[in-house]
Design a protein around this motif. Structure first.
Motif, short mmCIF file in Angstrom:
data_model
loop_
_atom_site.label_atom_id
_atom_site.label_comp_id
_atom_site.label_asym_id
_atom_site.label_seq_id
_atom_site.Cartn_x
_atom_site.Cartn_y
_atom_site.Cartn_z
N ALA A 45 43.79 35.28 31.30
CA ALA A 45 42.56 34.51 31.56
C ALA A 45 41.30 35.29 31.20
O ALA A 45 40.30 34.68 30.79
CB ALA A 45 42.51 34.09 33.03
N CYS A 46 41.34 36.60 31.32
CA CYS A 46 40.13 37.41 31.11
C CYS A 46 39.47 37.16 29.75
O CYS A 46 38.27 36.87 29.70
CB CYS A 46 40.46 38.89 31.31
N ILE A 49 37.84 33.70 29.73
CA ILE A 49 36.63 33.64 30.57
C ILE A 49 35.48 34.33 29.84
O ILE A 49 34.35 33.84 29.84
CB ILE A 49 36.89 34.29 31.94
N CYS A 50 35.77 35.48 29.20
CA CYS A 50 34.72 36.21 28.49
C CYS A 50 34.10 35.37 27.37
O CYS A 50 32.90 35.47 27.10
CB CYS A 50 35.28 37.51 27.92
N GLN A 52 33.29 32.47 27.43
CA GLN A 52 32.32 31.53 27.99
C GLN A 52 31.01 32.20 28.37
O GLN A 52 30.06 31.53 28.73
CB GLN A 52 32.92 30.83 29.21
N CYS A 76 33.86 42.16 30.24
CA CYS A 76 33.72 41.56 28.91
C CYS A 76 33.03 42.52 27.94
O CYS A 76 32.49 43.54 28.35
CB CYS A 76 32.94 40.25 29.01
N PRO A 82 32.89 38.98 34.87
CA PRO A 82 32.72 37.61 35.35
C PRO A 82 33.31 37.42 36.75
O PRO A 82 34.19 38.17 37.17
CB PRO A 82 33.49 36.77 34.33
N ALA A 84 35.75 35.98 38.67
CA ALA A 84 37.05 35.35 38.42
C ALA A 84 37.40 34.32 39.49
O ALA A 84 38.26 33.47 39.26
CB ALA A 84 38.14 36.42 38.34
N TYR A 87 37.44 30.56 38.59
CA TYR A 87 38.40 30.06 37.63
C TYR A 87 39.79 29.96 38.25
O TYR A 87 40.11 30.66 39.21
CB TYR A 87 38.46 30.98 36.41
N THR A 90 43.65 32.94 37.95
CA THR A 90 43.15 34.31 38.06
C THR A 90 43.63 34.89 39.38
O THR A 90 44.13 34.16 40.25
CB THR A 90 41.61 34.35 38.03
#
Length: 187
Positions: A45-46, A49-50, A52, A76, A82, A84, A87, A90
């Motif tokens: 997921a990392c 997410i980055c 975004q 990131c 971020p 987490a 989301y 995570t």
């Protein structure tokens, strides 16, 4: 003055770069395979997410997770870590759902069980839409153009989904027709 600013910068950097560990569960109560899955999902997921975050790429500067302690770090490429917990899939999401499950298991009434989950929602509650312009000072034409672009993207997405579904139907039809033709030749 300089030392105060320097100390403040160090404090912020240390809080951003410190691995996150927000567990509220007994780690040993979760199977090792489950914890490894959680870490695998967190690490997957990392980068997403980055992507975004403004100024970040899908290649995080740091992306780690320890299944033994449930500690993780996602920093990131723009050096931002971020949140987490906003989301799903995570570590904070998995810990939250496990906490809720443990709460439900301790309940004796359905009202208690419902409250465990409704009082402590997990994952994104109000996700940000990153593909929509939110500038309030833009001219009406810009707002209309953005709205049209979003509607066009949604229409294109619907058309793409429809085409894929039709492709599956036609592909299945062709496959069945091929089998029937093959059997007809054998007879």
């Amino acid at each position: 003055m300089f030392s105060t600013v320097f100390a403040s910068v160090l404090l912020v950097l240390s809080s951003v770069l410190t691995p996150v560990n927000t567990q509220s569960i007994d780690i040993n109560s979760v199977a090792e395979a489950t914890r490894e899955y959680w870490c695998s999902s967190q690490k997957a997921a990392c980068p997403l997410i980055c992507l975004q975050l403004p100024g970040a790429t899908g290649s995080p500067a740091e992306n780690s997770c320890d299944a033994d302690t449930l500690s993780y770090s996602c920093v990131c490429s723009n050096n931002v870590s971020p949140n987490a917990s906003e989301y799903s899939q995570t570590m904070p999401y998995f810990i939250c759902t496990e906490t809720n499950t443990e709460c439900v298991n301790k309940c004796t009434t359905s009202a208690c069980a419902a409250a465990c989950r409704s009082d402590h929602p997990c994952g994104a509650q109000d996700p940000k839409r990153v593909n929509v312009t939110t500038t309030t000072s833009a001219a009406a034409t810009t707002s209309t153009a953005t709205s049209t672009a979003v509607q066009t993207d949604e229409a294109t997405g619907a058309a793409t989904r429809y085409a894929l579904e039709m492709g599956h139907i036609y592909g299945t039809f062709i496959l069945i027709s091929g089998f029937l033709a093959g059997f007809a030749i054998l007879l």
